[in-house]
Design a protein around this motif. Sequence first.
Motif, PDB file in Angstrom:
ATOM      1  N   MET A   1       0.854  -1.273  -0.030  1.00 36.96           N
ATOM      2  CA  MET A   1       0.094  -0.015  -0.049  1.00 36.96           C
ATOM      3  C   MET A   1       1.036   1.231   0.084  1.00 36.96           C
ATOM      4  O   MET A   1       0.678   2.202  -0.823  1.00 36.96           O
ATOM      5  N   LEU A   2       2.057   1.085   0.910  1.00 38.78           N
ATOM      6  CA  LEU A   2       2.896   2.338   1.014  1.00 38.78           C
ATOM      7  C   LEU A   2       3.414   2.599  -0.553  1.00 38.78           C
ATOM      8  O   LEU A   2       3.531   3.684  -1.246  1.00 38.78           O
ATOM      9  N   LEU A   3       3.820   1.468  -1.262  1.00 42.79           N
ATOM     10  CA  LEU A   3       4.429   1.519  -2.576  1.00 42.79           C
ATOM     11  C   LEU A   3       3.515   2.114  -3.519  1.00 42.79           C
ATOM     12  O   LEU A   3       3.832   2.878  -4.305  1.00 42.79           O
ATOM     13  N   THR A   4       2.249   1.762  -3.487  1.00 48.10           N
ATOM     14  CA  THR A   4       1.173   2.200  -4.220  1.00 48.10           C
ATOM     15  C   THR A   4       1.154   3.810  -4.188  1.00 48.10           C
ATOM     16  O   THR A   4       0.905   4.403  -4.948  1.00 48.10           O
ATOM     17  N   ALA A   5       0.874   4.116  -2.761  1.00 51.38           N
ATOM     18  CA  ALA A   5       0.778   5.591  -2.393  1.00 51.38           C
ATOM     19  C   ALA A   5       1.781   6.255  -3.078  1.00 51.38           C
ATOM     20  O   ALA A   5       1.578   7.338  -3.811  1.00 51.38           O
ATOM     21  N   PHE A   6       2.850   5.806  -3.080  1.00 45.20           N
ATOM     22  CA  PHE A   6       4.368   6.592  -3.553  1.00 45.20           C
ATOM     23  C   PHE A   6       4.292   6.674  -5.128  1.00 45.20           C
ATOM     24  O   PHE A   6       4.484   7.728  -5.458  1.00 45.20           O
TER      25      PHE A   6
ATOM     26  N   LEU B   1     -20.746   8.486  -3.612  1.00 51.52           N
ATOM     27  CA  LEU B   1     -20.646   8.365  -2.307  1.00 51.52           C
ATOM     28  C   LEU B   1     -19.485   7.393  -1.948  1.00 51.52           C
ATOM     29  O   LEU B   1     -18.729   7.868  -0.910  1.00 51.52           O
ATOM     30  N   PHE B   2     -19.293   6.452  -2.487  1.00 48.57           N
ATOM     31  CA  PHE B   2     -18.208   5.456  -2.203  1.00 48.57           C
ATOM     32  C   PHE B   2     -16.806   6.093  -2.256  1.00 48.57           C
ATOM     33  O   PHE B   2     -16.036   5.835  -1.450  1.00 48.57           O
ATOM     34  N   ASP B   3     -16.671   6.967  -3.323  1.00 53.58           N
ATOM     35  CA  ASP B   3     -15.382   7.659  -3.435  1.00 53.58           C
ATOM     36  C   ASP B   3     -14.958   8.458  -2.037  1.00 53.58           C
ATOM     37  O   ASP B   3     -13.885   8.835  -1.865  1.00 53.58           O
ATOM     38  N   VAL B   4     -16.031   9.055  -1.402  1.00 54.40           N
ATOM     39  CA  VAL B   4     -15.628   9.823  -0.265  1.00 54.40           C
ATOM     40  C   VAL B   4     -14.967   8.917   0.796  1.00 54.40           C
ATOM     41  O   VAL B   4     -13.977   9.313   1.286  1.00 54.40           O
ATOM     42  N   LEU B   5     -15.534   7.536   1.094  1.00 51.76           N
ATOM     43  CA  LEU B   5     -14.920   6.689   1.821  1.00 51.76           C
ATOM     44  C   LEU B   5     -13.870   6.196   1.814  1.00 51.76           C
ATOM     45  O   LEU B   5     -12.977   5.977   2.558  1.00 51.76           O
ATOM     46  N   GLN B   6     -13.403   6.125   0.330  1.00 53.92           N
ATOM     47  CA  GLN B   6     -12.093   5.776   0.072  1.00 53.92           C
ATOM     48  C   GLN B   6     -10.941   6.881   0.200  1.00 53.92           C
ATOM     49  O   GLN B   6      -9.900   6.602   0.292  1.00 53.92           O
ATOM     50  N   ASN B   7     -11.572   7.966   0.217  1.00 54.12           N
ATOM     51  CA  ASN B   7     -10.383   9.270   0.068  1.00 54.12           C
ATOM     52  C   ASN B   7     -10.438  10.111   0.905  1.00 54.12           C
ATOM     53  O   ASN B   7      -9.364  10.863   1.408  1.00 54.12           O
TER      54      ASN B   7
ATOM     55  N   LYS C   1      -3.847   7.433  12.482  1.00 53.57           N
ATOM     56  CA  LYS C   1      -2.857   7.339  12.995  1.00 53.57           C
ATOM     57  C   LYS C   1      -1.737   8.011  12.074  1.00 53.57           C
ATOM     58  O   LYS C   1      -2.101   7.969  10.685  1.00 53.57           O
ATOM     59  N   LEU C   2      -0.708   8.900  12.642  1.00 53.13           N
ATOM     60  CA  LEU C   2       0.192   9.610  11.465  1.00 53.13           C
ATOM     61  C   LEU C   2       0.579   8.751  10.403  1.00 53.13           C
ATOM     62  O   LEU C   2       0.633   9.408   9.130  1.00 53.13           O
ATOM     63  N   PRO C   3       0.949   7.516  10.300  1.00 51.60           N
ATOM     64  CA  PRO C   3       1.372   6.972   9.099  1.00 51.60           C
ATOM     65  C   PRO C   3       0.336   6.788   8.010  1.00 51.60           C
ATOM     66  O   PRO C   3       0.357   6.953   6.933  1.00 51.60           O
ATOM     67  N   ASP C   4      -0.930   6.676   8.275  1.00 51.80           N
ATOM     68  CA  ASP C   4      -1.972   6.439   7.493  1.00 51.80           C
ATOM     69  C   ASP C   4      -2.200   7.897   7.179  1.00 51.80           C
ATOM     70  O   ASP C   4      -2.760   8.090   5.945  1.00 51.80           O
ATOM     71  N   LEU C   5      -2.162   9.005   7.955  1.00 55.30           N
ATOM     72  CA  LEU C   5      -2.331  10.395   7.604  1.00 55.30           C
ATOM     73  C   LEU C   5      -1.335  10.691   6.433  1.00 55.30           C
ATOM     74  O   LEU C   5      -1.918  11.131   5.138  1.00 55.30           O
ATOM     75  N   ILE C   6      -0.175  10.231   6.737  1.00 49.42           N
ATOM     76  CA  ILE C   6       0.766  10.602   5.818  1.00 49.42           C
ATOM     77  C   ILE C   6       0.526  10.134   4.287  1.00 49.42           C
ATOM     78  O   ILE C   6       0.756  10.488   3.186  1.00 49.42           O
ATOM     79  N   ASN C   7       0.092   8.582   4.495  1.00 54.27           N
ATOM     80  CA  ASN C   7      -0.046   7.686   2.942  1.00 54.27           C
ATOM     81  C   ASN C   7      -1.281   8.476   2.319  1.00 54.27           C
ATOM     82  O   ASN C   7      -1.328   8.505   1.235  1.00 54.27           O
ATOM     83  N   ASN C   8      -2.290   8.749   3.359  1.00 55.10           N
ATOM     84  CA  ASN C   8      -3.586   9.347   2.459  1.00 55.10           C
ATOM     85  C   ASN C   8      -3.133  10.764   1.886  1.00 55.10           C
ATOM     86  O   ASN C   8      -3.905  10.807   0.486  1.00 55.10           O
ATOM     87  N   PHE C   9      -2.399  11.428   2.221  1.00 55.99           N
ATOM     88  CA  PHE C   9      -1.753  12.655   1.769  1.00 55.99           C
ATOM     89  C   PHE C   9      -1.202  12.381   0.630  1.00 55.99           C
ATOM     90  O   PHE C   9      -0.931  13.037  -0.400  1.00 55.99           O
ATOM     91  N   ALA C  10      -0.276  11.435   0.832  1.00 53.91           N
ATOM     92  CA  ALA C  10       0.790  11.023  -0.304  1.00 53.91           C
ATOM     93  C   ALA C  10      -0.006  10.691  -1.540  1.00 53.91           C
ATOM     94  O   ALA C  10       0.440  10.979  -2.730  1.00 53.91           O
TER      95      ALA C  10
ATOM     96  N   LEU D   1       0.873  18.078   5.028  1.00 52.25           N
ATOM     97  CA  LEU D   1      -0.354  17.786   6.062  1.00 52.25           C
ATOM     98  C   LEU D   1      -0.077  18.729   7.325  1.00 52.25           C
ATOM     99  O   LEU D   1      -1.324  18.838   7.650  1.00 52.25           O
ATOM    100  N   VAL D   2       1.089  18.695   7.771  1.00 50.96           N
ATOM    101  CA  VAL D   2       1.150  19.684   9.179  1.00 50.96           C
ATOM    102  C   VAL D   2       0.841  21.012   8.798  1.00 50.96           C
ATOM    103  O   VAL D   2       0.048  21.577   9.511  1.00 50.96           O
ATOM    104  N   THR D   3       0.931  21.531   7.532  1.00 47.31           N
ATOM    105  CA  THR D   3       0.718  22.927   7.385  1.00 47.31           C
ATOM    106  C   THR D   3      -0.952  23.180   6.963  1.00 47.31           C
ATOM    107  O   THR D   3      -1.411  23.993   7.553  1.00 47.31           O
ATOM    108  N   LEU D   4      -1.649  22.318   6.241  1.00 44.66           N
ATOM    109  CA  LEU D   4      -3.129  22.258   5.965  1.00 44.66           C
ATOM    110  C   LEU D   4      -3.805  21.860   7.143  1.00 44.66           C
ATOM    111  O   LEU D   4      -5.123  22.325   7.226  1.00 44.66           O
ATOM    112  N   SER D   5      -3.473  20.930   7.896  1.00 43.22           N
ATOM    113  CA  SER D   5      -3.881  20.715   9.301  1.00 43.22           C
ATOM    114  C   SER D   5      -4.803  21.918  10.125  1.00 43.22           C
ATOM    115  O   SER D   5      -5.535  21.773  10.748  1.00 43.22           O
TER     116      SER D   5
END
Length: 328
Positions: free
Chosen positions: A11-16, A159-165, A172-181, A190-194
């Motif tokens: 998942m990390l790789l995909t996000a990257f 609707l489904f796209d919202v749940l995915q994105n 937790k932080l690693p998942d937030l980072i992946n979501n933004f990546a 992430l830090v700035t926009l939060s």
Amino acid sequence: MAMATSVSKAMLLTAFVVAAALSTVSRAQSPLQVNFYSSSCPQAEATVRNVTEGIIVKDRTMGAAFMRLFFHDCFVRGCDASILLDPTSSNPQVEKKAITLRGYDAVNKIKAAVEAVCPGVVSCADILAFAARDTAVVSGGFTTFDMPSGRRDGVVSKLFDVLQNIPSPILKLPDLINNFAAKGLSVDDLVTLSAAHSFGQAHCSFFNGRLYPTVDPTMNATFADGLKMVCPPPGSSGGDPVVSNNGVTDPNVLSNQYYGNMGVGKVLFVSDQQLMTSNYTAAKVANNSEDAATWMGQFAAALVKLGSIQVLTGTAGQVRKYCNVVKS
Ligand code: HEM
Ligand SMILES: *[C@@H]1O[C@H](CO)[C@@H](O)[C@H](O)[C@H]1NC(C)=O
Ligand SMILES: *[C@@H]1O[C@H](CO)[C@@H](O)[C@H](O)[C@H]1NC(C)=O
Ligand SMILES: *[C@@H]1O[C@H](CO)[C@@H](O)[C@H](O)[C@H]1NC(C)=O
Ligand SMILES: *[C@@H]1O[C@H](CO)[C@@H](O)[C@H](O)[C@H]1NC(C)=O
């Protein structure tokens, strides 16, 4: 265990890869332009600014509504105003059915004013971007800054796209980072926009888990006591009240106060407080708390970056007449 590890690596790789591809695309095409409407509708940005400002002056809570609409629009199918589409009989399950956002009527009002000066020219996606920029000026005291435009409106909303994105407030932080990546946004973004959580409102249900059955030890106990006076325990009959995102200073001002609040355990969401869990993000929180001017510059730049996610340009999509309905 081994499987969990390989899944999360994949998942990390995909996000990257997605993030890298996105940033290459936006550099190569540079699809948006500053002053895109300078000849087709020279009054476009001034009209959006005037109406947006009028709405916020009349109801100071509305700045946060415009800011959050822009974030949600851009994170779901890119900045294409898909968040604004109403359900129809052929497409009942649209994005706006997934989460309660404020400001839809206000956006229609801005659009009507723009249509009155240049019918059929300015997209709803650009109106959301301009309104978010203008909110930073009106509610945050920012010096105005360029917001590139030329976005087109999408015709799809699911609707489904919202749940995915859209990230959950218990990530937790690693998942937030992946979501933004996955959207081409960095840890810094992430830090700035939060800090958008320095203003606006939140329903108790999004942070009740930090109050009951026991108070999250990373939350200030006095602050938690105040929240418990408003927020009933989950499952009780008290409904789902709203509180201010910023319980310390003026909750209608966009500012770096968010970072100061976080340092003393006075932010609402698990996802907010998570920014204190790595040395790097905690250092950025401390820096942003001390240096408002630097944070403002970064926030403006990050808002522009947010506004470039997966945009439709050229002849893709359409320009709606009414922001809540696809033009047939
Ligand atoms: C980092 C991940 C994020 C999470 C998990 C998150 C989650 C949430 C949640 C749960 C709420 C409360 C909504 C409600 O109860 O009605 C909220 C409110 C809000 N969020 Fe976020 N958010 C995130 C990032 C952002 C970003 C990047 C922005 C804008 C740049 C933003 C702007 C806002 C604003 C302005 C509000 C207040 C809305 C209002 O007053 O109606 N958020 N957010
Ligand atoms: C500015 O907005 C106000 C409402 O807030 C409206 O009455 C006025 O006509 C607008 N002026 C322009 C030039 O758009
Ligand atoms: C929590 O906040 C209260 C009131 O603002 C303050 O007096 C107290 O020192 C804080 N507690 C901690 C542990 O930071
Ligand atoms: C964070 O900083 C502390 C001390 O400054 C250090 O001991 C610790 O190893 C650091 N943690 C990480 C994850 O870098
Ligand atoms: C915080 O600011 C200091 C001093 O300007 C700087 O050296 C450091 O790199 C900054 N840290 C982060 C994470 O931005």
